[in-house]
Design a protein around this motif. Sequence first.
Motif, PDB file in Angstrom:
ATOM      1  N   LEU A  92     -45.701  19.130   7.353  1.00  0.00           N
ATOM      2  CA  LEU A  92     -46.769  19.372   6.379  1.00  0.00           C
ATOM      3  C   LEU A  92     -47.186  18.084   5.664  1.00  0.00           C
ATOM      4  O   LEU A  92     -48.363  17.862   5.376  1.00  0.00           O
ATOM      5  CB  LEU A  92     -46.305  20.398   5.334  1.00  0.00           C
ATOM      6  N   GLU A  93     -46.211  17.228   5.382  1.00  0.00           N
ATOM      7  CA  GLU A  93     -46.516  15.964   4.691  1.00  0.00           C
ATOM      8  C   GLU A  93     -47.410  15.070   5.533  1.00  0.00           C
ATOM      9  O   GLU A  93     -48.301  14.398   5.028  1.00  0.00           O
ATOM     10  CB  GLU A  93     -45.224  15.223   4.354  1.00  0.00           C
ATOM     11  N   LEU A  96     -51.038  16.582   5.521  1.00  0.00           N
ATOM     12  CA  LEU A  96     -51.830  16.277   4.327  1.00  0.00           C
ATOM     13  C   LEU A  96     -52.187  14.790   4.281  1.00  0.00           C
ATOM     14  O   LEU A  96     -53.326  14.437   3.976  1.00  0.00           O
ATOM     15  CB  LEU A  96     -51.095  16.703   3.044  1.00  0.00           C
ATOM     16  N   MET A 112     -47.074  10.560  -1.309  1.00  0.00           N
ATOM     17  CA  MET A 112     -47.194  11.734  -2.181  1.00  0.00           C
ATOM     18  C   MET A 112     -46.216  11.665  -3.350  1.00  0.00           C
ATOM     19  O   MET A 112     -45.049  11.295  -3.164  1.00  0.00           O
ATOM     20  CB  MET A 112     -46.902  13.024  -1.409  1.00  0.00           C
ATOM     21  N   GLY A 269     -53.611  18.897  -4.752  1.00  0.00           N
ATOM     22  CA  GLY A 269     -52.496  19.843  -4.695  1.00  0.00           C
ATOM     23  C   GLY A 269     -52.937  21.297  -4.700  1.00  0.00           C
ATOM     24  O   GLY A 269     -52.101  22.201  -4.732  1.00  0.00           O
ATOM     25  N   VAL A 274     -49.200  18.004  -7.497  1.00  0.00           N
ATOM     26  CA  VAL A 274     -49.220  16.905  -6.525  1.00  0.00           C
ATOM     27  C   VAL A 274     -50.022  15.736  -7.070  1.00  0.00           C
ATOM     28  O   VAL A 274     -51.014  15.925  -7.759  1.00  0.00           O
ATOM     29  CB  VAL A 274     -49.866  17.330  -5.176  1.00  0.00           C
ATOM     30  N   GLY A 301     -43.727  15.613  -1.943  1.00  0.00           N
ATOM     31  CA  GLY A 301     -44.046  16.157  -0.625  1.00  0.00           C
ATOM     32  C   GLY A 301     -43.572  17.591  -0.470  1.00  0.00           C
ATOM     33  O   GLY A 301     -43.452  18.105   0.646  1.00  0.00           O
ATOM     34  N   PRO A 303     -43.017  21.334   0.160  1.00  0.00           N
ATOM     35  CA  PRO A 303     -43.744  22.106   1.182  1.00  0.00           C
ATOM     36  C   PRO A 303     -44.778  23.091   0.629  1.00  0.00           C
ATOM     37  O   PRO A 303     -45.838  23.255   1.245  1.00  0.00           O
ATOM     38  CB  PRO A 303     -42.634  22.837   1.940  1.00  0.00           C
ATOM     39  N   MET A 306     -47.711  20.880  -0.471  1.00  0.00           N
ATOM     40  CA  MET A 306     -48.413  20.341   0.700  1.00  0.00           C
ATOM     41  C   MET A 306     -49.285  21.421   1.344  1.00  0.00           C
ATOM     42  O   MET A 306     -50.433  21.183   1.711  1.00  0.00           O
ATOM     43  CB  MET A 306     -47.426  19.798   1.737  1.00  0.00           C
ATOM     44  N   ILE A 310     -53.248  21.095   1.768  1.00  0.00           N
ATOM     45  CA  ILE A 310     -53.863  21.081   3.103  1.00  0.00           C
ATOM     46  C   ILE A 310     -54.967  22.141   3.198  1.00  0.00           C
ATOM     47  O   ILE A 310     -56.085  21.860   3.634  1.00  0.00           O
ATOM     48  CB  ILE A 310     -52.792  21.345   4.197  1.00  0.00           C
TER      49      ILE A 310
END
Length: 428
Positions: A92-93, A96, A112, A269, A274, A301, A303, A306, A310
Amino acid sequence: MDTTSKALFDRAQTVIPGGVNSPVRACKSVGRDPLFIERAKGARVYDADGNGYLDYVGSWGPMILGHAPERVNAVLRDAIEKGTSFGAPTELEIDLAELVIDTVASVDVVRMVNSGTEATMSAIRLARGFTGRDVVIKFDGCYHGHADSFLVAAGSGVATYNIAGSPGVPEDTIKHTLSIPYNDIDKVREVMTSMGDKVACIIVEPIAGNMGFIKPKNDFLKVLREETEKHGALLIVDEVMTGFRVALGGAQSLYGITPDLTTMGKIIGGGLPVGAYGGRADIMAHIAPSGPVYQAGTLSGNPLAMAAGIETLKAIREPGFYEALSAKTTRLVNGLKGAADKAGVPCTADTAGSMFGLYFTAGPVANFEDAKTSDLELFSAYYNRMLEEGIYLAPSQFEAAFVSAAHTDEDIDTTIATATKVLAELAG
Ligand SMILES: *Cc1c(COP(=O)(O)O)cnc(C)c1O
């Protein structure tokens, strides 16, 4: 009045400083107690007494899709089932990071963090580590979070409560920060000529949103770019508020400048905590563990964060998203300005993308000194009457406002009609 909000505020004040976890929320400058919010959906927030309000705060910026959008909720539910934090790398990191890099032209590599404050704090550490210099130049009324180095002539809550600086910030730290007036090109040139070789970076809100709403004049940002380049300093554009807000590519895309580093937060975020900072690959290579400038975070970061980021970025990248949002915002700002004009109230209003601001002064407003000429008493009365009529604005003349994709044309009409009524009443 005996409301649930009032009872909750009484309770909160005994266990939380001032009853709030961030100063502007306290609503002190508009002479009232804060509403406690129980839930929010779309363009509306609902308080603990069950009253609904049309919201133009959007959690101070992040909620560009409106509150609790179904597509973000769906990915969050999914992510929760898989575990909420691992402290280890996840795909996921990367997803993004790739989305951010693809969206913000000047960003090659991105790190992040958990808030805008962390992003700006880390970015100036990087600028200092990279250049081997200490001085940071900022602008009066700009807010870059609450790190020590930035609490000089800062905006947002510091401006709202008219705080000169902050006790607890060492003189030794602050002596490396120079704050000068926003939009003052001559001053920038003068300072850089006299001490440019000591300057690590200039950090700027490319459109100022923490002293109301002020656009950069003419070539202001271009001059910052030229002067930093000329003197070997870095240019940090703080897009924590403007990023993904005034345009998909941020204010830097609107004004055609390429900063060395960009700080991000809020929208990135999707309503979860974020922040991020990124930019030139050769500079970002100085961050640990690829380089010696240290910066870390247990929950960085995360989850859930993220996943929300995203999905939000995917939504705002869809064709036509900004056109529709800007059109709605422009119509709202014209309507509000029209309402003030009709009532004979001096007013300056402006907008970019879905961010806007309105000052009760004849203007023009080009810097913090100009912003301070606003009629704060009138603002307070306007704020309170609008709230009574169901419109939730930021409780300070020195904050920008936001429209979300969930606001309908009807919501905009309602807001304009309410402002027209309220301003006529206050002027009369
Ligand atoms: C909100 C904001 C920050 C600070 O971000 P937090 O997430 O509140 O720490 C920094 N810079 C700008 C321009 C902001 O608007």
